[in-house]
Every structure is written in C-alpha cells, then in structure tokens.
Design a protein around this motif. Structure first.
Motif, PDB file in Angstrom:
ATOM      1  N   SER A 333     -12.883   7.013 -19.547  1.00  0.00           N
ATOM      2  CA  SER A 333     -12.315   6.041 -20.536  1.00  0.00           C
ATOM      3  C   SER A 333     -10.650   5.761 -19.920  1.00  0.00           C
ATOM      4  N   SER A 340      -9.210  -2.534 -17.891  1.00  0.00           N
ATOM      5  CA  SER A 340      -9.019  -3.499 -19.021  1.00  0.00           C
ATOM      6  C   SER A 340      -7.461  -4.239 -19.201  1.00  0.00           C
ATOM      7  N   LEU A 349     -10.519  -3.809 -24.551  1.00  0.00           N
ATOM      8  CA  LEU A 349     -11.171  -2.196 -24.350  1.00  0.00           C
ATOM      9  C   LEU A 349     -10.016  -1.345 -23.897  1.00  0.00           C
ATOM     10  N   LEU A 360     -11.243   2.419 -27.859  1.00  0.00           N
ATOM     11  CA  LEU A 360     -12.498   1.562 -27.512  1.00  0.00           C
ATOM     12  C   LEU A 360     -12.939   1.869 -26.047  1.00  0.00           C
ATOM     13  N   VAL A 364     -17.005   2.725 -26.256  1.00  0.00           N
ATOM     14  CA  VAL A 364     -17.883   1.690 -25.811  1.00  0.00           C
ATOM     15  C   VAL A 364     -18.673   2.388 -24.630  1.00  0.00           C
ATOM     16  N   LEU A 368     -22.754   3.444 -24.469  1.00  0.00           N
ATOM     17  CA  LEU A 368     -23.630   3.070 -23.415  1.00  0.00           C
ATOM     18  C   LEU A 368     -24.352   4.278 -23.060  1.00  0.00           C
TER      19      LEU A 368
END
Length: 490
Positions: A333, A340, A349, A360, A364, A368
C-alpha cells in the motif's frame, strides 16, 4: 541517469483535467500519519515481512541443491540481503519518504529508473500476500479450525479482516504485527530446542546423488549448478526485509530509526535462518522434508506421531503466515501510495482517509490479490513471480547506491553504509545472479512477470511520464539534484 530532462519532466505536472495541481492542497489529501513507528515497531515490521518463510518454502531448495547447495545459496543470499540492507539504510537516511526504493532510484537513475524499481517492488508486494492467503487457507484446513476448508471464503476473510486493521491506523496495525510476529519467533525458538535434541549429522546429506551432475557429491547431490538453482529458496529466509524504508514517512526520527531497525531485523533473521535450517534438516533429514508443506512439523515427528512441540509449531506457523501477510499488505500500500502521489500511477490511488491511511492503496491491491488467489489457487507460482520482481528491484536499488556514491559524494548522509560502494557492489552482483536463477526454477513465472512489467512500462511510456507531480517529495528531491547539476555545469 537524472538530468535536466528529468527535471523538466517532473516539473510538467498536469492534473487530470489539465493545468498543474496546487502543491499544498494536493499533498494535504495525501498525507500519512507522522511519528507512528519507532525502532521497535520497525524492527518487528522487518521480521514480520519474512518470518513465514522460516516455516515453509525454503525447504524446496533441498530438491534443487541438496543440503550443501541450499546451505551455500542461503549464505550467499544472506550476504546479499545484509549488503542491500546496509545500502538501503544509507539511502533511507538521505530520503526518508514512503517511496522507498522508487525514491532512491528516481534520484540516481531518473524517471525510468524510478518507475522500473517501483513497479518491481509493487509486483513483489501485491503477489506475495495473494500467495500467502492461499497458504493460510491450507493451514486453516489442515488444523481443522472452525470446520473451514481452504478456498475463497478464507482468502476473503484474510483480506477483509487485516485490511480493516490497516484502515484503522498505522500505529494499531504495526502493534498488531509486532505481537503476532513475536508469537511466531517464539515458536521458532521452541522448534529449534526440540529439534536439536534429535540432531544427526548424517541426516543432512541423505539425498541421493544425481549421476552425471558436474561436481556432484553427498553434500552437493545435484552438482555445482544446484547451488545456483537454490538461490530463490535461500532468499525465502530474508525476502521482504528490504521493505522497512516504506514506513519512513510514518517513523519517528527516520534518519536514525530506520538504519537501526533494519540492522536489528537483519540480525534476527540471520539467526532464525541458521537455527531453523540446521535443526530441521538434522532432525528429520533433507530427503524427508525437501517437498513437505510443513517441514518444521515433519521434523518434529520422525515416525509420524504428533508431538506437543509439533502442535505448537503448527499453530505458530499460522501466526507466521498472518504476520507476513499483514506486513506485506502494508508495504504494498505504501509503494502504491508513493507511485500514485507522484503521478506514475493514477493519482486517486494515493488519497488518504481521516485516519491518514491510503485507503485505495489498501483496497485496490487487496481486491486484486483476492481475485488472483481465488481464481488460481496457485500460491507457489505467485510467489515465484514475486521473487522475480524482488530480484529486479534489488539490483536497481543497489545500483542506485553505487550511482549516488559516485555522482554525489558530497550529499549529506546521516548514515553511511559500512564498506561503502564495495558493499552495494556485492549486493548488485548477487541480485543479478539471483535474477537469472529464477529462470532455472520457474521459467513460466519469470515470463509472466516480464509480461506484467511490459504492460506497466507501456502505460508509463505513453501516458503517465508526461503527467508526473513535481510537488511529490521524491520528485522534488530528484528535481533539486538535476537543478544543482545544471548550475554546476553553467
């Protein structure tokens, strides 16, 4: 290399709708909680990244190189990680930001080098948690916990529960990680004491010698090439410890805390690797555990009879998996957040919540990872892909240290790497060797990783490199260097 072109690229930070974002307002919505981690929590984080690898995975290297081959591979990989950690400690003291390896490479190797490094790190930290969630499912099923069977409900529970703790706050997350890691480390010590009471030297080299292999012997049953093939498994004792600098923006006094914590974590991991490897192979024999999913448990029950120590280690293996899963989510993260925030990946993100968590950046990759785990169920393949990404990032980070030492000798360095450029040169050579070795173990995984890399590079080449955010800390740091170099030339 970074130059005036890089500085111009970093300065042309267009927002999605055109124009340049206001630096203060932009960064205010992308701020992590400062001062949440001290040396103890950071040391725990470094060990947590890796500790699951002591419980299983490394033993598959016995099938590649035998006891002697894996032993030499583990020593060389331990040397690589030690040298890399010392090099990264210096780089982290220079640039203590959430970008970690991306930030170091951005200054040394330019925007392309920064993106290549950051993407490789991201591959490692997105794929590894997905793989570990599968292993957690297997452990839950084998232990008969809650009557659950390994499958998507277990994977989903892992991601939802542990991402939820991260969303709660970084301080709470790192304290939870430290507690679980302490349990796992204590269990490894219990295992070592129990296994060493039944240690037999002749059990170490009981794998049959492969006829025709160059340099084959009882200690190297697969010959000299087996040493090289065992490199990726020697890495399992240390894989992930390089992620400690990703916590820099949430650290108290990072220039002092990060080097201390990284050195302490590496020392603990070297000790755990030594006692785990020697005790497991000496108690049961290399041949018996070379393909076991739970080698430590098998080492404690040579006749198939469960023991009290074996039960403790079995449950603690689950704690080790949880610790690594939890900490790798954190690392992924933060790397995604930094890339990002600087515009290398979609900017939304990097938005943070009221509790200063990159929500996010957690959700995200989590979605995934869950999708990959549920769709494939192939944890070994995903870990091999993660290892491939890791070795690329190691080579580029070691190269970054070499470049900055040579090009900017006067740069303020609160911490200096023992051995200087020789240390990072050793890390670079061994990382390149480990990268090539991944093709010996799983060619398909290596090519899958290259395919992902290719897609990411196309995105950067045709889109994001023209939309970088100059206000991001890593970009400002690199742009300053480029400006200073241009002034020096004038």
């Amino acid at each position: 290399m970074a130059d005036s072109t890089d500085a111009q690229t970093a300065a042309t930070a267009a927002s999605p709708g055109g124009g340049s974002p206001d630096g203060d307002a932009y960064l205010e919505r992308r701020t992590l909680r400062r001062g949440s981690a001290g040396p103890l929590l950071l040391t725990g984080l470094g060990v947590a990244y890796v500790v699951s690898g002591d419980f299983s995975g490394w033993n598959n290297g016995l099938a590649q190189g035998g006891f002697g081959g894996l032993a030499i591979a583990a020593v060389l990989m331990g040397l690589m990680y030690t040298c890399l950690v010392f090099a990264l400690a210096e780089l982290a003291s220079i640039l203590p930001t959430a970008g970690g390896g991306y930030g170091f490479a951005r200054r040394a190797l330019g925007t392309w080098g920064g993106f290549l490094t950051g993407t490789a790190i991201l591959i490692e930290y997105v794929l590894a948690p997905a793989a570990i969630s599968i292993f957690i499912g297997d452990y839950v099923e084998s232990l008969g916990l809650f009557g659950l069977h390994s499958g998507w409900p277990v994977y989903l529970a892992c991601f939802v529960l542990f991402i939820g703790i991260h969303l709660w706050g970084v301080g709470e997350a790192l304290r939870f990680s430290l507690i679980v890691t302490a349990i796992a480390v204590a269990a490894l010590l219990v295992f070592a004491v129990a296994a060493l009471t039944d240690f037999h030297v002749d059990a170490l080299n009981d794998i049959p010698v492969k006829s025709g292999a160059f340099g084959a012997s009882s200690w190297l049953p697969f010959g000299v090439l087996g040493i090289w093939a065992a490199f990726p498994f020697g890495m399992w004792f240390f894989l992930g410890v390089e992620g400690v600098p990703l916590a820099a923006e949430e650290t108290k006094d990072p220039a002092r805390s990060l080097p201390r914590a990284m050195a302490a974590a590496m020392g603990i991991l070297l000790l755990l690797a030594l006692i785990t490897f020697a005790a497991a192979t000496g108690a049961r024999g290399s041949a018996a555990i070379q393909s076991a999913g739970d080698p430590l448990v098998q080492a404690l029950q040579p006749h198939g009879t469960p023991t009290t120590a074996g039960r403790i280690v079995n449950y603690a293996g689950l704690a080790g998996l949880v610790a690594s899963f939890f900490s790798l989510i954190f690392a992924g993260s933060r790397q995604l957040f930094a890339l990002s925030r600087a515009g290398y990946l979609p900017r939304f993100l990097s938005l943070t919540s009221r509790r200063k968590a990159p929500y996010l950046g957690l959700l995200v990759p989590g979605a995934l990872g869950f999708a990959l785990a549920a769709a494939t169920g192939d944890g070994a393949r995903m870990l091999n892909i993660a290892v491939f990404g890791a070795t690329i990032s190691y080579a580029l980070m070691a190269l970054s240290h070499l470049v900055l030492r040579r090009r900017e000798p006067g740069l303020h360095r609160p911490y200096r790497t023992p051995g200087g450029m020789l240390t990072s040169a050793v890390a670079f050579v061994l990382a390149c060797s480990a990268l090539v070795a991944t093709f010996l173990v799983d060619k398909e995984a290596a090519f899958i990783a290259l395919g992902v890399y290719g897609v990411a590079l196309a995105y950067f080449a045709f889109y994001s490199r023209h939309r970088l955010v100059a206000a991001a800390p890593e970009e400002e740091f690199a742009a300053l260097a480029a400006a200073e170099a241009e002034l020096a030339r004038d």
